[in-house]
Enzyme design. Structure first.
Site, PDB file in Angstrom:
ATOM      1  N   GLN A   1       0.825  -1.127  -0.159  1.00 41.67           N
ATOM      2  CA  GLN A   1      -0.299   0.374  -0.065  1.00 41.67           C
ATOM      3  C   GLN A   1       0.995   1.350  -0.063  1.00 41.67           C
ATOM      4  OE1 GLN A   1      -3.182   0.637  -0.290  1.00 41.67           O
ATOM      5  NE2 GLN A   1      -3.733  -1.378  -0.518  1.00 41.67           N
TER       6      GLN A   1
ATOM      7  N   ALA B   1       2.999  -8.534   9.599  1.00 42.45           N
ATOM      8  CA  ALA B   1       4.300  -9.396  10.410  1.00 42.45           C
ATOM      9  C   ALA B   1       5.415  -8.492  10.384  1.00 42.45           C
ATOM     10  CB  ALA B   1       4.617 -10.996   9.625  1.00 42.45           C
TER      11      ALA B   1
ATOM     12  N   GLU C   1     -10.314 -12.075   0.974  1.00 45.56           N
ATOM     13  CA  GLU C   1      -9.181 -12.461   0.612  1.00 45.56           C
ATOM     14  C   GLU C   1      -8.991 -13.856   0.760  1.00 45.56           C
ATOM     15  OE1 GLU C   1      -6.396  -8.962   2.574  1.00 45.56           O
ATOM     16  OE2 GLU C   1      -6.155 -10.712   3.352  1.00 45.56           O
TER      17      GLU C   1
ATOM     18  N   HIS D   1      -5.294  -1.152   7.532  1.00 48.16           N
ATOM     19  CA  HIS D   1      -5.808  -3.147   7.748  1.00 48.16           C
ATOM     20  C   HIS D   1      -5.889  -2.756   9.847  1.00 48.16           C
ATOM     21  CE1 HIS D   1      -6.289  -6.540   7.488  1.00 48.16           C
ATOM     22  NE2 HIS D   1      -5.364  -7.529   7.701  1.00 48.16           N
TER      23      HIS D   1
END
Length: 348
Positions: free
Chosen positions: A41, A101, A212, A124
């Protein structure tokens, strides 16, 4: 803020007409937007903000491929491109756009730099929603906001350059300054959103992870494989199987759905196709709905989040991922796809 009716359900949405770009620039005129991360992004959002006239800097680990990409995109080391901690210290709005992560790994170095009055921005809801697992808990004195474009950063940038927009959701998790809402909406307009619809961090991540793994990526690949394999097992050529499974869907039918909806697409197909689609849609729905219910429960329980954290934190994650993606790429179906794409008129 407008209230729009979606099939009998009203939703709060913000459009460009009621919150124009000029207003967004005014809201953020004294802010320095630090985009942390230049992967999925980061490039699209930072470049769109820069092109729209906002004060933007980028924070990225020095010496890596993403640092080099940022330089190629026009970010200048020492002026608009900095190591992560320096960018976060300079910024009044921290757009935390690292992978899930990496957000966990870098958080202990970012948190001390979130001084009172700053804003922490996500695209997110993962890190905040699953904070018992991620340990990402923002200080009380900062705004915690979200703008989540409904597509990849590549799509966001491409549509921006075409003069269009990608719809986004927005959420306010913590309003420490009293300005969290206007900051979020201004950023949403700045990154190139078509319109913004209200959500919260939990709903965003639940719908995102479900999507997703479902119709956006996981389910669609599974359906492609199933139909392609059945056609090939019954003597159809790779070209025919691929065209009937993927090419016609992506090149012909989905643009019609995007333009005016599924009913309009049906109305513009043959009567034979209409009849068959209407007869079989319920069978497919009933077959896959239990899978989606299992998927949603796995997301809501945190199981999917933990699987992602565990796998993405492994040192050899990238190597394992490349093996899995290569297996997909080398499959007969996607080899056929490469050949078919070369034969499209625009590529001939």
């Amino acid at each position: 803020m407008a209230m729009l009716n979606f099939g009998g359900t009203e939703e709060k949405v913000v459009t460009r007409e009621e919150f124009p770009l000029e207003k967004a620039r005014e809201v953020l005129k004294d802010e320095t937007i630090a985009v942390i991360g230049y992967g999925v992004q980061g490039p699209g959002q930072s470049l769109n903000l820069r092109d729209n006239g906002f004060n933007v800097i980028v924070g990225q680990r020095k010496g890596g491929a993403s640092w080099d990409k940022a330089v190629k995109d026009g970010w200048v080391p020492g002026e608009t491109l900095f190591p992560i901690e320096e960018a976060a210290e300079r910024g009044t709005i921290i757009q935390y756009l690292l992978s899930d992560a990496a957000q966990i790994e870098v958080w202990p170095r970012i948190k001390p730099l979130l001084t009172d009055g700053k804003a922490l921005y996500f695209s997110h809801g993962f890190g905040i929603t699953y904070n018992e697992r991620t340990k990402i808990v923002a200080p009380e004195g900062v705004d915690v906001i979200l703008v989540a474009p409904k597509g990849s950063g590549t799509s966001l940038r491409r549509l921006f350059l075409e003069g269009r927009g990608l719809n986004s959701s927005y959420a306010i998790d913590q309003d420490a300054t009293g300005r969290a809402y206007e900051r979020a909406i201004a950023l949403g307009i700045g990154v190139g959103s078509g319109y913004l619809f209200e959500t919260d961090f939990k709903r965003e991540v639940y719908s995102d992870l479900t999507g997703e793994r479902g119709t956006l990526m996981g389910a669609i690949q599974g359906i492609f494989e199933a139909q392609y394999d059945v056609l090939r097992a019954n003597g159809h050529s790779p070209s025919e199987a691929f065209n009937e499974t993927v090419e016609e869907l992506t090149q012909s039918l989905m643009p019609l759905v995007a333009e005016n909806g599924m009913d309009w697409m049906y109305a513009n197909c043959s009567t034979t196709a209409q009849r068959g689609a209407l007869d079989w849609k319920d069978k497919f729905r009933d077959a896959v709905k239990p899978v989606f219910e299992d998927l949603y429960q796995s997301v809501a329980s945190g199981e999917e989040a933990q699987r992602s954290i565990d796998s993405n934190s492994q040192k050899d994650y990238r190597e394992k991922l490349e093996v899995e993606l290569k297996e997909l790429s080398d499959s007969e179906m996607w080899q056929a796809g490469r050949t078919v794409r070369k034969l499209r008129p625009e590529n001939a």
